[in-house]
Design a protein around this motif. Sequence first.
Motif, PDB file in Angstrom:
ATOM      1  N   CYS A  27      30.779  17.546  -7.865  1.00 21.17           N
ATOM      2  CA  CYS A  27      31.678  16.845  -6.659  1.00 21.17           C
ATOM      3  C   CYS A  27      32.447  17.899  -6.238  1.00 21.17           C
ATOM      4  O   CYS A  27      33.325  18.602  -7.244  1.00 21.17           O
ATOM      5  CB  CYS A  27      32.552  15.588  -7.265  1.00 21.17           C
ATOM      6  SG  CYS A  27      33.512  14.953  -5.910  1.00 21.17           S
ATOM      7  N   HIS A  29      35.172  17.516  -4.441  1.00 18.46           N
ATOM      8  CA  HIS A  29      36.526  17.103  -3.881  1.00 18.46           C
ATOM      9  C   HIS A  29      37.530  17.359  -4.603  1.00 18.46           C
ATOM     10  O   HIS A  29      38.703  17.398  -4.550  1.00 18.46           O
ATOM     11  CB  HIS A  29      36.374  15.743  -3.529  1.00 18.46           C
ATOM     12  CG  HIS A  29      35.232  15.419  -2.410  1.00 18.46           C
ATOM     13  ND1 HIS A  29      35.211  15.985  -1.083  1.00 18.46           N
ATOM     14  CD2 HIS A  29      33.931  14.802  -2.511  1.00 18.46           C
ATOM     15  CE1 HIS A  29      34.399  15.666  -0.414  1.00 18.46           C
ATOM     16  NE2 HIS A  29      33.443  15.032  -1.007  1.00 18.46           N
ATOM     17  N   ARG A  30      37.280  16.956  -5.996  1.00 19.64           N
ATOM     18  CA  ARG A  30      38.303  17.281  -7.298  1.00 19.64           C
ATOM     19  C   ARG A  30      39.602  16.511  -6.767  1.00 19.64           C
ATOM     20  O   ARG A  30      40.669  16.963  -7.005  1.00 19.64           O
ATOM     21  CB  ARG A  30      38.641  18.708  -7.320  1.00 19.64           C
ATOM     22  CG  ARG A  30      37.336  19.449  -7.443  1.00 19.64           C
ATOM     23  CD  ARG A  30      36.777  19.389  -9.022  1.00 19.64           C
ATOM     24  NE  ARG A  30      35.476  19.808  -9.004  1.00 19.64           N
ATOM     25  CZ  ARG A  30      34.991  20.915  -9.665  1.00 19.64           C
ATOM     26  NH1 ARG A  30      36.043  21.713 -10.242  1.00 19.64           N
ATOM     27  NH2 ARG A  30      33.807  21.436  -9.676  1.00 19.64           N
ATOM     28  N   CYS A  31      39.327  15.219  -6.410  1.00 16.43           N
ATOM     29  CA  CYS A  31      40.717  14.241  -6.277  1.00 16.43           C
ATOM     30  C   CYS A  31      41.681  14.363  -7.580  1.00 16.43           C
ATOM     31  O   CYS A  31      41.037  14.011  -8.625  1.00 16.43           O
ATOM     32  CB  CYS A  31      40.229  12.826  -5.829  1.00 16.43           C
ATOM     33  SG  CYS A  31      38.984  12.675  -4.518  1.00 16.43           S
ATOM     34  N   CYS A  34      40.947  11.434 -10.403  1.00 13.12           N
ATOM     35  CA  CYS A  34      39.638  10.861 -10.357  1.00 13.12           C
ATOM     36  C   CYS A  34      39.491  10.314 -11.698  1.00 13.12           C
ATOM     37  O   CYS A  34      39.565  10.947 -12.583  1.00 13.12           O
ATOM     38  CB  CYS A  34      38.805  12.087  -9.884  1.00 13.12           C
ATOM     39  SG  CYS A  34      37.094  11.488 -10.254  1.00 13.12           S
ATOM     40  N   THR A  39      32.022  14.235 -13.950  1.00 14.92           N
ATOM     41  CA  THR A  39      30.901  14.284 -12.937  1.00 14.92           C
ATOM     42  C   THR A  39      31.206  15.425 -11.779  1.00 14.92           C
ATOM     43  O   THR A  39      30.606  15.832 -10.999  1.00 14.92           O
ATOM     44  CB  THR A  39      31.151  13.033 -11.881  1.00 14.92           C
ATOM     45  OG1 THR A  39      32.114  12.833 -11.274  1.00 14.92           O
ATOM     46  CG2 THR A  39      30.899  11.721 -12.813  1.00 14.92           C
ATOM     47  N   HIS A  40      32.186  16.254 -12.147  1.00 12.77           N
ATOM     48  CA  HIS A  40      32.549  17.056 -11.239  1.00 12.77           C
ATOM     49  C   HIS A  40      31.656  18.404 -11.117  1.00 12.77           C
ATOM     50  O   HIS A  40      31.362  19.190 -10.151  1.00 12.77           O
ATOM     51  CB  HIS A  40      34.111  17.714 -11.321  1.00 12.77           C
ATOM     52  CG  HIS A  40      34.992  16.803 -10.857  1.00 12.77           C
ATOM     53  ND1 HIS A  40      36.385  16.817 -11.113  1.00 12.77           N
ATOM     54  CD2 HIS A  40      35.082  15.411 -10.557  1.00 12.77           C
ATOM     55  CE1 HIS A  40      37.189  15.759 -10.634  1.00 12.77           C
ATOM     56  NE2 HIS A  40      36.199  14.847 -10.320  1.00 12.77           N
ATOM     57  N   GLY A  71      29.321   8.640  -7.305  1.00 10.34           N
ATOM     58  CA  GLY A  71      29.413  10.052  -8.001  1.00 10.34           C
ATOM     59  C   GLY A  71      30.459  10.305  -8.990  1.00 10.34           C
ATOM     60  O   GLY A  71      31.010   9.109  -9.420  1.00 10.34           O
ATOM     61  N   GLY A  72      30.632  11.739  -8.741  1.00 11.85           N
ATOM     62  CA  GLY A  72      30.355  12.836  -7.897  1.00 11.85           C
ATOM     63  C   GLY A  72      30.176  12.480  -6.625  1.00 11.85           C
ATOM     64  O   GLY A  72      30.631  11.395  -6.013  1.00 11.85           O
ATOM     65  N   GLY A 100      33.175  11.253  -0.876  1.00 12.03           N
ATOM     66  CA  GLY A 100      34.739  11.809  -0.760  1.00 12.03           C
ATOM     67  C   GLY A 100      34.692  12.379   0.785  1.00 12.03           C
ATOM     68  O   GLY A 100      35.829  12.779   1.293  1.00 12.03           O
ATOM     69  N   TYR A 131      39.535   9.487  -3.052  1.00 11.45           N
ATOM     70  CA  TYR A 131      40.587   8.936  -3.838  1.00 11.45           C
ATOM     71  C   TYR A 131      41.791   9.675  -3.789  1.00 11.45           C
ATOM     72  O   TYR A 131      42.065  10.671  -3.937  1.00 11.45           O
ATOM     73  CB  TYR A 131      40.206   8.938  -5.140  1.00 11.45           C
ATOM     74  CG  TYR A 131      41.020   8.126  -6.243  1.00 11.45           C
ATOM     75  CD1 TYR A 131      41.352   6.766  -6.005  1.00 11.45           C
ATOM     76  CD2 TYR A 131      41.931   8.813  -6.981  1.00 11.45           C
ATOM     77  CE1 TYR A 131      42.339   6.205  -6.782  1.00 11.45           C
ATOM     78  CE2 TYR A 131      42.781   8.100  -7.694  1.00 11.45           C
ATOM     79  CZ  TYR A 131      43.019   6.902  -7.695  1.00 11.45           C
ATOM     80  OH  TYR A 131      43.894   6.362  -8.497  1.00 11.45           O
TER      81      TYR A 131
END
Length: 175
Positions: A27, A29-31, A34, A39-40, A71-72, A100, A131
Amino acid sequence: MLRLAGMHPDSIVDGPGIRFSIYVQGCPHRCPGCHNPETHDPGGGYEADSEELSALIGKYRPGIDGVTISGGEPFEQAPALVPLAGKVVEEGLNLVLYSGYSFEELLSKSRQDENIHRLLEAGWLLVDRPYLLEERDLNLAFRGSRNQRLIDLKASLAKGEAVEWTGSGNDPARM
Ligand code: SF4
């Protein structure tokens, strides 16, 4: 080959009804905040074969209402997910997608990327946008922050703009 973080054969939190949920690995986005930071890393998780996964879903077929791909970031693996999404639709199951990215961003990407277009077309609902910790709300259905939306993909693609799901109708598995 798909890269997955995991799966849950009978989830009740990833969309309406009982769902076979697939969590993809990777992923961008790395909110902050999270719930699934493991899952990143796009190199983490494990490889899975789309046909084997379709067969596995088939075994759970009588007891589930649909399939969710979360996800991810699913749309980073659109080429590998399109065949699986096609099988889900062929089986008469509805497909919920998480992303995301916003619907508008995905629609724009889909004009240059056939796989993103096909994945959007296969979906029933899209839970979109990243998120946001500052908009966290534990009372929302199927999402974690107030900025996230439940998008009716069929209606949105037909209209060319985001149409939020009202909680009834347009379920391809029940039409
Ligand atoms: S898009 Fe989802 S998986 Fe990716 S960082 Fe944000 S909350 Fe986590």
